[in-house]
Scaffold this motif. Sequence first.
Motif, PDB file in Angstrom:
ATOM      1  N   UNK A 174      35.900  49.338  39.245  1.00 30.89           N
ATOM      2  CA  UNK A 174      34.574  50.016  38.798  1.00 30.89           C
ATOM      3  C   UNK A 174      34.461  50.123  36.838  1.00 30.89           C
ATOM      4  N   UNK A 175      35.945  49.520  36.242  1.00 29.87           N
ATOM      5  CA  UNK A 175      36.188  49.982  34.502  1.00 29.87           C
ATOM      6  C   UNK A 175      35.058  48.373  34.228  1.00 29.87           C
ATOM      7  N   UNK A 176      35.119  47.439  34.603  1.00 27.33           N
ATOM      8  CA  UNK A 176      33.775  46.312  34.901  1.00 27.33           C
ATOM      9  C   UNK A 176      33.175  46.665  34.891  1.00 27.33           C
ATOM     10  N   UNK A 177      32.769  47.266  35.806  1.00 32.37           N
ATOM     11  CA  UNK A 177      31.204  47.351  36.734  1.00 32.37           C
ATOM     12  C   UNK A 177      30.751  48.151  36.814  1.00 32.37           C
ATOM     13  N   UNK A 178      30.978  49.369  36.345  1.00 31.88           N
ATOM     14  CA  UNK A 178      30.279  50.195  35.826  1.00 31.88           C
ATOM     15  C   UNK A 178      29.704  50.387  34.461  1.00 31.88           C
ATOM     16  N   UNK A 179      29.879  49.175  33.242  1.00 24.34           N
ATOM     17  CA  UNK A 179      29.286  49.015  32.248  1.00 24.34           C
ATOM     18  C   UNK A 179      28.401  48.138  32.454  1.00 24.34           C
TER      19      UNK A 179
END
Length: 259
Positions: free
Chosen positions: A164-169
Amino acid sequence: MDLGITGKRALVCASSKGLGLGCAEALAEAGVDLVMNARGAEALEASAADIRTRFGVDVVTVAADVTTAEGQAAVLEAAQGVDILVNNAGGPPPGMWSDWDRDDFIAALDANMLTPIALIKGLVPAMMDRGWGRVVNITSQSVKAPIPVLGLSNAARTGLTGYVAGTSRQVAGSGVTINNLLPGIHATDRAVSLDTGVTKAKGITMEEAKAERCATIPAGRYGTREEFGAACAFLCSKHAGFIVGQNILLDGGGTNATI
């Protein structure tokens, strides 16, 4: 506060009871139509009927195990076009590090990491095309401070957090936010299960086990599904568009951390 999501549509997983039900109720109160999923049809239909009666929203039910390929296909078919996705699944059983083998870890990853990722991949592209969407993943306080007896949960949920840390951005520029809610102990079946384990291990009563756990929580009590649901609904609201990739604790202060 008007959350600004009346008329939106949401998929809420594992929503027949517990924290998932709290999220479904809060979203329905805000005027959101629902696709509710759970494995047990009887409890799911009862909860859905109650929400229809109390809030007057449209509710579609899908009784399926969303951790299986068949369950995911059924849920995704019913949920096409939703504006909001709330990922939720029961946690793996507690135990000691020496208790688990490969199959135990694969089951935990399937339920608490790979399933939410599959639903994100299945539903977020259409949200991006429309320029608005919200994803809330119910994870655990254990991604901030690992819980020794919940090693399977620590591992699987932390894996989802990294994704999520990468995908959300990557998707935020299209008007879609993805965030995680990290519950501590709430008054749900999960708490009963964990407290039961303590009673067996220590030879104490359920009341003593609960009191022992409450003593570790600065708020001095377990959380409720209603307050958890309210936090979820806010993250799904029009007001939360600038909250991206965050891990928000709802644990009564139980996680001892500065940041």
